[in-house]
Each structure stands twice: as structure tokens, then as C-alpha cells.
Design a protein around this motif. Structure first.
Motif, short mmCIF file in Angstrom:
data_model
loop_
_atom_site.label_atom_id
_atom_site.label_comp_id
_atom_site.label_asym_id
_atom_site.label_seq_id
_atom_site.Cartn_x
_atom_site.Cartn_y
_atom_site.Cartn_z
N HIS A 24 -85.22 80.40 -65.22
CA HIS A 24 -85.75 79.16 -64.97
C HIS A 24 -85.57 79.43 -66.19
CE1 HIS A 24 -84.14 81.12 -61.40
NE2 HIS A 24 -84.96 79.94 -60.54
N SER A 25 -85.27 77.75 -66.20
CA SER A 25 -86.10 76.69 -67.44
C SER A 25 -87.35 76.45 -66.57
CB SER A 25 -85.25 75.79 -68.41
OG SER A 25 -84.67 74.94 -67.47
N THR A 26 -88.70 75.77 -67.15
CA THR A 26 -89.78 75.05 -66.66
C THR A 26 -88.27 73.66 -66.23
OG1 THR A 26 -90.86 75.81 -69.06
CG2 THR A 26 -91.48 73.25 -67.59
N LEU A 27 -87.62 73.14 -66.59
CA LEU A 27 -87.19 72.23 -66.31
C LEU A 27 -86.54 72.88 -64.40
CD1 LEU A 27 -85.89 69.36 -65.84
CD2 LEU A 27 -84.61 69.91 -67.24
N GLU A 74 -93.17 75.78 -64.44
CA GLU A 74 -93.86 76.24 -66.15
C GLU A 74 -93.31 77.88 -65.97
OE1 GLU A 74 -97.84 75.85 -68.11
OE2 GLU A 74 -98.74 75.59 -66.02
N SER A 75 -92.82 77.56 -67.47
CA SER A 75 -92.17 79.29 -67.85
C SER A 75 -93.03 80.12 -68.39
CB SER A 75 -90.68 79.24 -68.34
OG SER A 75 -90.56 80.89 -68.34
N GLY A 76 -94.06 80.25 -68.08
CA GLY A 76 -95.60 80.54 -68.60
C GLY A 76 -95.13 82.15 -68.48
N ARG A 77 -94.03 82.95 -67.95
CA ARG A 77 -94.52 84.60 -68.48
C ARG A 77 -93.08 84.43 -69.25
NH1 ARG A 77 -96.15 89.55 -66.55
NH2 ARG A 77 -94.51 91.25 -67.05
N SER A 78 -91.73 84.10 -68.70
CA SER A 78 -90.79 84.27 -69.51
C SER A 78 -90.96 83.45 -70.54
CB SER A 78 -89.79 83.95 -68.75
OG SER A 78 -89.41 84.85 -67.66
N ARG A 79 -91.47 81.89 -70.87
CA ARG A 79 -92.05 81.22 -72.06
C ARG A 79 -90.10 80.73 -71.75
NH1 ARG A 79 -95.80 79.56 -72.33
NH2 ARG A 79 -95.80 79.23 -74.56
N VAL A 80 -89.18 80.59 -71.23
CA VAL A 80 -88.24 80.41 -71.41
C VAL A 80 -87.56 78.66 -71.95
CG1 VAL A 80 -85.79 79.20 -70.16
CG2 VAL A 80 -87.23 81.68 -69.49
N CYS A 171 -106.44 85.82 -64.13
CA CYS A 171 -105.72 85.37 -63.07
C CYS A 171 -104.32 86.10 -63.94
CB CYS A 171 -105.10 83.68 -63.96
SG CYS A 171 -105.47 83.22 -65.45
N LEU A 172 -103.22 85.94 -63.06
CA LEU A 172 -101.62 86.66 -63.42
C LEU A 172 -101.11 85.46 -64.74
CD1 LEU A 172 -99.89 87.08 -60.07
CD2 LEU A 172 -101.20 88.60 -61.93
N VAL A 173 -99.97 86.19 -65.29
CA VAL A 173 -99.40 84.89 -66.16
C VAL A 173 -97.58 85.45 -65.41
CG1 VAL A 173 -98.20 84.84 -68.57
CG2 VAL A 173 -100.50 85.48 -68.16
N THR A 174 -97.61 84.10 -64.62
CA THR A 174 -96.63 84.23 -64.17
C THR A 174 -95.38 82.69 -64.46
OG1 THR A 174 -96.85 83.18 -62.03
CG2 THR A 174 -97.47 85.03 -62.43
N ASP A 175 -94.02 82.77 -63.94
CA ASP A 175 -93.47 81.61 -63.29
C ASP A 175 -93.09 81.05 -61.93
OD1 ASP A 175 -92.55 82.51 -66.88
OD2 ASP A 175 -90.73 83.83 -65.39
N GLY A 176 -92.91 79.58 -62.14
CA GLY A 176 -92.74 79.10 -60.62
C GLY A 176 -93.33 78.08 -61.24
N GLY A 177 -93.29 77.13 -59.99
CA GLY A 177 -93.18 75.68 -59.64
C GLY A 177 -93.23 75.63 -58.30
N GLY A 178 -94.09 74.02 -58.23
CA GLY A 178 -94.39 73.60 -56.79
C GLY A 178 -94.07 71.73 -56.70
N ALA A 179 -94.23 71.73 -55.26
CA ALA A 179 -94.14 69.70 -55.41
C ALA A 179 -93.91 69.40 -54.22
CB ALA A 179 -92.50 69.51 -55.46
#
Length: 356
Positions: A24-27, A74-80, A171-179
Motif C-alpha cells: 500500500h502506498s500512502t495514497l 501513511e506508509s510509516g513503516r514500509s515507506r512506500v 510508539c510503534l512504526v506502522t502503516d495504515g490510515g483512517g477517515a
């Protein structure tokens, strides 16, 4: 004279998964969270006439839009697709902090934690217990990254990252999002799920650099944002039945509890250690597990809001009893800025003119 109708949260959702999502990219994370939130509200994309990413500066009350979609990913962990982290040498922190070894969150937040520990006697065991208490909430949340029980000894035995922080206090460093889907409160009955009313909001900023804080043992931004939100909502701390405080590091909930007025200065460590914020306590705090155990993509605030919405609706994984009012405190930078939301099941009562 009655108040403007205000704003509700009609939909709230996160990405299908949080954690490590290299596909997953940030977008893509923004889009997935957005579609889930629209579905949660019982709407389609055709019903959305405004969109904002991460934050929205009040377009509904201004009359610019009726139904606004607010997204975070945010792709905080994978940094895509993410650019490498760097602090420009010409920036204020690049000139005045980086040369002294203050680079990034772990080495900036330590400054405040160490000063607080020295001035108020917060022990390493009390600091570690923040992570223990939040892990007890995470154990009830199937989506949490870390669910296994931990003890104070476990926390203190975890790898030292930057004194005084051990790994489990970071804190953790992960990927994810919310809306979120937000709209006018006069449409509260039009959606698939119960409306969550935005009763009060507050924002404040203090300093962009950790070295420029007025007092390393407190956050003025937390305090001022909280005062504004509580005043607008017309509530006090005794009205709050559920609380979400941004927890980039274990001492941030301590600062939040004190800044919002739930305890006095220097008392929050003992308040948490005494069990007041964990399951069964009188002030449930960070009930999804927080950034320490649930998820933290880099900007965690959206996940604190979605958990507060779930709690007010009565549909959280670790549901607490009857949280008529939930408060969310978000942090920006290293205590550089703050935002506070007061959310409720019921709208604010109308304000009447004097003499009526």
C-alpha cells in the motif's frame, strides 16, 4: 438565541489492516480509509461535496460544503514512495539543535521526560507502567499490533533506545490510515449509524523546536487547546468518561492528564500506576492500545479519533461503559502544537439569551 447547529461525525473507519502493509502506498491508504468511512456512514462518493486530508479548517460551518470527507494515510513503516528523513541544515532545528545531538523524536522527547523525572520524581517504574496499562487495553483489541501482556520488568528489560526510553516506551512504526465523514448536526438522523457530536474543539501551538518550550515539564499547547475545547463544550473533567491522549512516548499521556486538569502537576504517574486508566479504572485511557501497542503510522491522531467515535457509538473492541463524552488530545511535533476534540452522544443544549 440558539447556537449554530454544529457538526457531527457521521462516518469513521480505518484501513482494512494496520501494521506492515508494503503493498500500500500512502495514497492507497488514504483511498481505502476514505471508502471505508463513506461506507460506514451509509453513503456513496456522490454524496461527498468536500474533501480534506489530515485536517479540515471548518468548511461545513462556513457553508462551503455539506458533507466532507477527511482522510489520513501513511506508509510509516514500509515507506512506500516516501522521501528519506532529513532535517535541512538551514532550518532552525538544523542550525540550533541537530549539532547537539537532538535529531528526530526519540532524542527530542527525552529532554522533556528527563526534566520531568528530575523535577517531580517520576520513577522509571512509573514511566514503564504507562506501557503496561495500555497493553491491557490492547489485549482486548484484535487489531492491535502487540497484545501479549507485559510487566514493568518486561518494559525495563526491553532494549534502551534513548535514555530514559526503552523500546516498549516508544510508539510503534506502522502503516495504515483512517477517515471521517463530517456534516452538519441538523442531519444527525440521516445516516447508517448514530451521530457523534463535535461538542468542542481547541487548537494551540507553542514552539517548533523542543529547546524553545517555556517549561520542559508541561505542554502549554496541551493546556490551552484543552481549555478552549472544554469551554466550547461547556464541560469539566468530571463529565469525561473516556479519554484518548496521543502517546508517541510513555510520558506524553502523563503530560496530557495534567494539562487537561484531570490531576495536579506531578501526579499523573502515580494516577496511572494506581490503575485509574486501565481496564476497570475510573478514567479509561487509550482504549485501543494507543500508539504504544495498537498502531502509530507517524501521525497517530486520526486513530485516536476513530477509537473515540467507536466508544461513543458503543461499538469498540474494548468497549467501556456509557461514555457519553469522550475527549481526544492530539500532539504535533515534540509538544509543538496540540488539538483537542470533545465528542458526545448528544448535542449541546441551546444557549439562550439573558432573561429567557
Amino acid at each position: 438565541m440558539s447556537r449554530a447547529p454544529g457538526v457531527i461525525i457521521a462516518g469513521a473507519a480505518e484501513t482494512d489492516q494496520v501494521g506492515k502493509l508494503p503493498g500500500h502506498s500512502t495514497l492507497a491508504l488514504h483511498i481505502e480509509a476514505a471508502l471505508n468511512a463513506v461506507r460506514d456512514a451509509g453513503l456513496s462518493l456522490r454524496d461527498i461535496d468536500g474533501i480534506a486530508t489530515v485536517s479540515a479548517p471548518g468548511p461545513i460551518q462556513a457553508g462551503y460544503a455539506q458533507t466532507v470527507l477527511v482522510t489520513h494515510g501513511e506508509s510509516g513503516r514500509s515507506r512506500v514512495g516516501a522521501a528519506p528523513f532529513r532535517i535541512p541544515a538551514s532550518s532552525p532545528s538544523g542550525q540550533f539543535e541537530v549539532p547537539y545531538g537532538t535529531v528526530g523524536p526519540t532524542t527530542t522527547f527525552t529532554i522533556t521526560a528527563l526534566r520531568y523525572m528530575k523535577d517531580f520524581g517520576l520513577t522509571h517504574e512509573q514511566l514503564a507502567y504507562v506501557a503496561v496499562a495500555q497493553r491491557r487495553w490492547a489485549a482486548k483489541n484484535p487489531r492491535a499490533a502487540y497484545r501479549d501482556p507485559i510487566t514493568v520488568d518486561d518494559v525495563l528489560a526491553s532494549r534502551l533506545i534513548a535514555y530514559p526510553f526503552h523500546l516498549l516506551e516508544c510508539c510503534l512504526v506502522t502503516d495504515g490510515g483512517g477517515a471521517l465523514v463530517i456534516t452538519s448536526a441538523d442531519r444527525a438522523g440521516d445516516f447508517a449509524k448514530p451521530a457523534v457530536y463535535v461538542l468542542g474543539t481547541g487548537e494551540s501551538a507553542e514552539a517548533p523546536m523542543i529547546s524553545q518550550l517555556a517549561d520542559f515539564t508541561e505542554s502549554q499547547a496541551f493546556r490551552l487547546a484543552g481549555q478552549a475545547a472544554f469551554a466550547e463544550a461547556g464541560i469539566g473533567v468530571r463529565d469525561v468518561r473516556h479519554l484518548m491522549i496521543y502517546d508517541a512516548f510513555a510520558h506524553v499521556p502523563i503530560y496530557g492528564l495534567e494539562a487537561l486538569g484531570f490531576v495536579g502537576k506531578g501526579e499523573a504517574g502515580a494516577f496511572i500506576t494506581d490503575g485509574n486508566t486501565e481496564p476497570g479504572g475510573r478514567l479509561p485511557l487509550n482504549t485501543n492500545g494507543g500508539g504504544l501497542s495498537y498502531t502509530h503510522t507517524g501521525m497517530y491522531g486520526m486513530f485516536a479519533i476513530t477509537e473515540a467515535v467507536r466508544q461513543v457509538r458503543g461499538e469498540a473492541a474494548a468497549q467501556v461503559e456509557a461514555p457519553d463524552i469522550s475527549v481526544v488530545l492530539g500532539n504535533g511535533g515534540a509538544f509543538a502544537a496540540a488539538g483537542v476534540l470533545v465528542l458526545g452522544r448528544q448535542p449541546r443544549p441551546p444557549v439562550r439569551a439573558h432573561g429567557r
